[in-house]
Scaffold this motif. Structure first.
Motif, PDB file in Angstrom:
ATOM      1  N   GLY A  98      49.298  44.549  48.695  1.00 58.24           N
ATOM      2  CA  GLY A  98      50.532  45.296  48.894  1.00 58.24           C
ATOM      3  C   GLY A  98      50.721  46.294  47.767  1.00 58.24           C
ATOM      4  N   ASP A  99      51.890  46.257  47.115  1.00 59.60           N
ATOM      5  CA  ASP A  99      52.169  47.153  45.994  1.00 59.60           C
ATOM      6  C   ASP A  99      51.638  46.619  44.677  1.00 59.60           C
ATOM      7  N   HIS A 100      51.125  45.414  44.666  1.00 57.71           N
ATOM      8  CA  HIS A 100      50.837  44.712  43.419  1.00 57.71           C
ATOM      9  C   HIS A 100      49.337  44.578  43.171  1.00 57.71           C
ATOM     10  N   GLU A 101      48.999  44.163  41.939  1.00 57.66           N
ATOM     11  CA  GLU A 101      47.623  43.850  41.580  1.00 57.66           C
ATOM     12  C   GLU A 101      47.523  42.369  41.227  1.00 57.66           C
ATOM     13  N   VAL A 102      46.416  41.762  41.637  1.00 59.23           N
ATOM     14  CA  VAL A 102      46.163  40.356  41.351  1.00 59.23           C
ATOM     15  C   VAL A 102      44.807  40.240  40.659  1.00 59.23           C
ATOM     16  N   ALA A 103      44.800  39.712  39.434  1.00 59.55           N
ATOM     17  CA  ALA A 103      43.562  39.440  38.711  1.00 59.55           C
ATOM     18  C   ALA A 103      43.242  37.960  38.870  1.00 59.55           C
ATOM     19  N   ILE A 104      42.170  37.651  39.600  1.00 59.47           N
ATOM     20  CA  ILE A 104      41.845  36.264  39.932  1.00 59.47           C
ATOM     21  C   ILE A 104      40.958  35.689  38.828  1.00 59.47           C
ATOM     22  N   ILE A 105      41.502  34.738  38.087  1.00 65.78           N
ATOM     23  CA  ILE A 105      40.800  34.131  36.963  1.00 65.78           C
ATOM     24  C   ILE A 105      39.952  32.951  37.436  1.00 65.78           C
ATOM     25  N   VAL A 106      40.538  32.102  38.261  1.00 64.16           N
ATOM     26  CA  VAL A 106      39.880  30.911  38.803  1.00 64.16           C
ATOM     27  C   VAL A 106      40.247  30.807  40.275  1.00 64.16           C
ATOM     28  N   ALA A 152      38.851  36.849  30.373  1.00 63.11           N
ATOM     29  CA  ALA A 152      38.850  35.393  30.460  1.00 63.11           C
ATOM     30  C   ALA A 152      37.649  34.822  29.717  1.00 63.11           C
ATOM     31  N   VAL A 153      37.906  33.791  28.898  1.00 64.72           N
ATOM     32  CA  VAL A 153      36.860  32.986  28.283  1.00 64.72           C
ATOM     33  C   VAL A 153      37.118  31.546  28.711  1.00 64.72           C
ATOM     34  N   VAL A 154      36.244  31.009  29.558  1.00 66.59           N
ATOM     35  CA  VAL A 154      36.435  29.687  30.147  1.00 66.59           C
ATOM     36  C   VAL A 154      35.419  28.725  29.541  1.00 66.59           C
ATOM     37  N   VAL A 155      35.926  27.638  28.955  1.00 69.95           N
ATOM     38  CA  VAL A 155      35.075  26.640  28.304  1.00 69.95           C
ATOM     39  C   VAL A 155      34.990  25.408  29.197  1.00 69.95           C
ATOM     40  N   THR A 156      33.778  25.049  29.605  1.00 73.12           N
ATOM     41  CA  THR A 156      33.537  23.781  30.279  1.00 73.12           C
ATOM     42  C   THR A 156      33.007  22.817  29.225  1.00 73.12           C
ATOM     43  N   ALA A 157      33.854  21.834  28.861  1.00 70.74           N
ATOM     44  CA  ALA A 157      33.554  21.022  27.686  1.00 70.74           C
ATOM     45  C   ALA A 157      32.413  20.042  27.913  1.00 70.74           C
ATOM     46  N   GLY A 158      32.241  19.573  29.179  1.00 71.96           N
ATOM     47  CA  GLY A 158      31.194  18.595  29.424  1.00 71.96           C
ATOM     48  C   GLY A 158      31.396  17.356  28.563  1.00 71.96           C
ATOM     49  N   ALA A 159      30.306  16.888  27.946  1.00 64.29           N
ATOM     50  CA  ALA A 159      30.378  15.685  27.128  1.00 64.29           C
ATOM     51  C   ALA A 159      31.132  15.906  25.823  1.00 64.29           C
TER      52      ALA A 159
END
Length: 243
Positions: free
Chosen positions: A134-142, A83-90
């Motif tokens: 459970g049987d699954h995988e979860v990748a939490i981005i936000v 993940a590359v997350v951009v917080t644009a701000g102004a």
């Protein structure tokens, strides 16, 4: 009461690349704080620098690699699971390009960031560590899923995660009161209750729900789950592009 609606995406282009705009679509202006959800590829991307302001954005790749550069001085190459997350701000200028002419497939996301216009623009890069559910995988981005969370700071409550289904056992989503959700199917259809979500399409969901797939240990199916509380007046930047 649970409501599930598969949306009909709009077709547009960004930098000459065909885009399926999953949100906004039909009569849906935004889903929770998610103001844009764009499916792109497979395609070779050469996105020139574009200005973003008062928003957060990220691109989640299913295949291929992109080089991300921006006016903060960030220069990084990333691929699926990163993940590359951009917080644009102004305001910030962001450009992305396929690495070595390699086609990419993914989803470009915009998250409203009310009150962030005075912040200094910033970029966060990380690899979400998948957690077993459970049987699954979860990748939490936000945001948070169950008892796990992402280190990414947002300016409104929100969730974004990739689910990797490894069996046909449905995943029960821990729903927050008053939130809206989007379920996006990647390479194969997903089921939200009794509703099928075709690959490359999205369903808007309210109320309690579970997501399933025709998956097994030898055939993992991926989907993206977004959610958040609806905003009174969703903020929107002009145009969108991956990242």
């Amino acid at each position: 009461m649970t409501s599930v609606r598969v949306v009909q995406p709009a077709t547009t282009t960004v930098g000459g690349v065909p885009i399926l705009r999953l949100v906004p679509a039909d009569d849906v202006a935004a889903v929770g704080p998610w103001t844009y959800v764009d499916w792109f590829g497979p395609a070779v991307l050469q996105q020139p620098a574009r200005r973003q302001a008062n928003t957060q954005s990220l691109t989640w790749l299913f295949s291929g690699h992109l080089r991300h550069t921006d006016s903060t001085g960030s220069d990084t190459t990333y691929g699926p699971g990163q993940a590359v997350v951009v917080t644009a701000g102004a305001g910030v200028e962001v450009a992305q390009a396929s690495v070595g002419g390699e086609p990419v497939t993914g989803v470009a996301l915009r998250l409203a960031a009310p009150g962030a216009s005075d912040l200094t623009p910033s970029v966060e890069e990380f690899w979400p560590e998948p957690v077993r559910v459970g049987d699954h995988e979860v990748a939490i981005i936000v945001g948070e899923f169950g008892f796990e969370d992402s280190p990414v700071a947002t300016h409104t409550p929100a969730l974004a995660c990739e689910v990797r289904f490894a069996s046909d056992d449905p995943l029960v989503v821990p729903v927050e009161d008053g939130w809206e959700y989007v379920v996006i199917a990647e390479g194969a259809a997903l089921r939200v209750g009794d509703v099928e979500v075709p690959a490359g399409r999205a369903a808007i969901v309210t109320g309690e729900f579970a997501v399933g797939a025709a998956a097994d240990a030898g055939h993992v199916v991926r989907g993206l789950l977004l959610g958040g509380a609806a905003l009174a007046a969703p903020s929107r930047s002009s145009g969108t592009e991956p990242g």
